[in-house]
Design an enzyme around this catalytic site. Structure first.
Site, short mmCIF file in Angstrom:
data_model
loop_
_atom_site.label_atom_id
_atom_site.label_comp_id
_atom_site.label_asym_id
_atom_site.label_seq_id
_atom_site.Cartn_x
_atom_site.Cartn_y
_atom_site.Cartn_z
N ARG A 314 32.13 50.87 43.35
CA ARG A 314 32.36 50.95 44.96
C ARG A 314 32.24 49.52 45.59
NH1 ARG A 314 30.95 54.37 47.97
NH2 ARG A 314 29.15 53.36 49.01
N CYS A 345 35.83 39.56 34.51
CA CYS A 345 36.68 38.43 34.71
C CYS A 345 37.81 38.93 35.94
CB CYS A 345 37.67 37.92 33.58
SG CYS A 345 36.52 37.26 32.22
#
Ligand SMILES: *Cc1c(COP(=O)(O)O)cnc(C)c1O
Length: 417
Positions: A314, A345
């Site tokens: 979210r 990453c």
């Protein structure tokens, strides 16, 4: 209202300290509160009094079998948006006759499974879908109970990704086109017209857009009555917001009262279905995560935790704000101005930004209000196993989903010969 709170310096889920759960199950880990789910369901259910109604929990908000089971035992129905969600509801002990099937892209296979299982109503989102449902029903020798989802073109004042009742959104049928579609539907041998509905968006913090939508849908109902098309079900979707930080969402009781007042004023006696997802589950869940490192940057510090965007999407997807707190307060820590980030990453991999947090490596942090659109959006990005899920009921703790094992993540893959 939820059942997470501090006692002295420890944050509890009902009667269980969150740090005890982390110790036993590990982190990251979702924790749900049974009492909170129950309370939120009951507020909606009881607000209707004698008015015929169905509270159909939106499974896409949280599909864990135990969560569905808790709600099923309270008498809830379910709003589903896929064949997979239907299978979940049935596996959790839910009855198909309490299921409403929404969504713009139902496949023929999903429609057939829903009709065979005997869902209460399919929500139709286009003329093309109506044709398909009719054809599938005829091939099975069934009559498909349907309602048409109206796009009432009202602005819900929410994040654009979760606004669904605007003319430019992909959802529903314009009110002006609906009567013609209902006439067609009424003449189809495989279709039984039973309802009408709308769902205008999610995380609404005002009642007014809901009321506007109800009025517009009832205008269609009145037009249909002139054509002698009589309906029995009015589905108003979900969308009631929750408090993440300082929002003041409507009390579900006031929301229901406002709807019933409109129905009474307009002499409408349709049974009402609501499909709350977030309002039932959102504040019934937290995410536990451990601090791995504190990294000092030239601009600010980074609290690197073991939960990431793959566990809770979210913040990355909607710039959503979630409260982050320490599970056990004290011993004293230095106050940091920091971003709380995960190991993935991506620069978009953050849980919270620009916070004041006093934590050190090894501390347990708690991300709040993640019971809806939390685990359900989790992925295996970066080959990270999805978290465990735990249900707390009083002083009892149940692991309702085991943490995934790394080997599970590629067990369906094969090497070339
Ligand atoms: C997403 C959705 C819901 C649930 O929305 P919440 O904001 O979680 O209450 C209900 N109905 C439909 C059709 C949906 O798409």
């Amino acid at each position: 209202m939820d059942h997470f709170g501090y006692r002295q310096d420890r944050l509890y889920a009902e009667e269980v300290p969150l740090s005890a759960i982390a110790e036993r199950v590990g982190t990251p880990c979702y924790v749900y509160s049974h009492a909170t789910l129950e309370r939120h369901y009951r507020v909606f259910d009881e607000a209707f009094g004698d008015w015929p109604h169905h509270i159909c929990f939106a499974v896409k908000a949280n599909g864990n079998l135990a969560v569905l089971q808790v709600l099923e035992r309270l008498g809830a129905g379910f709003d589903i948006v896929s064949g997979g969600e239907l299978a979940r509801v049935l596996a959790a002990g839910g009855r198909a006759s309490n299921v409403v099937f929404s969504g713009v892209g139902k496949s023929s296979d999903e429609i057939a499974k829903a009709l065979t299982a005997g869902v209460r109503i399919l929500s139709i989102e286009s003329g093309e879908e109506l044709e398909r449902v009719n054809a599938v029903a005829l091939s099975l020798g069934h009559k498909a109970p349907i309602g048409i989802r109206i796009n009432p073109d009202v602005d819900p004042n929410t994040h654009p990704y979760i606004a669904t009742g605007l003319r430019e959104n992909k959802f529903g049928v314009p009110a002006a086109d609906a009567p013609e579609l209902y006439r067609k539907a009424s003449a189809m041998a495989g279709i039984e017209v039973v309802g009408i509905g709308c769902h205008i968006g999610s995380q609404l913090t005002e009642i007014a857009p809901f009321c506007d939508a109800v009025e517009r849908v009832l205008d269609v109902v009145d037009t249909l009555a002139q054509d002698d098309i009589r309906l029995s079900h009015l589905d108003l979707g979900g969308g009631v917001g929750i408090r993440y930080s300082d929002e003041t969402p409507p009390d579900p009781k006031d929301y229901v009262q406002a709807i019933l007042a409109i129905l009474k004023r307009r002499n409408c006696d349709l049974a009402v279905t609501l499909e709350p997802g977030r309002a039932i589950a959102g504040n019934a869940g937290v995410l536990l995560s451990s601090v791995e490192y504190i990294k000092s940057g030239p601009e600010k510090d980074f609290v690197i935790v073991d939960a990431a965007m793959n566990d809770l999407l979210r913040p990355a997807l909607y710039q959503a704000w979630h409260e982050v707190v320490r599970a056990d307060r004290g011993p004293d820590r230095k106050m940091l101005t920091c971003d709380v980030v995960g190991p993935v990453c991506e620069t978009g991999d953050f849980i919270a930004r620009d916070r004041q947090l006093a934590v050190a490596p090894g501390d347990l942090v708690v991300v709040r209000s993640v019971g809806a659109y939390g685990f359900v959006m989790a992925s295996n990005y970066n080959t990270r196993p999805r978290p465990a899920e735990v249900m707390v009921d009083g002083d009892q703790l149940y692991v309702v989903r085991e943490r995934e094992q790394t080997a599970d993540l590629f067990s369906a893959e094969t090497l070339l010969p």
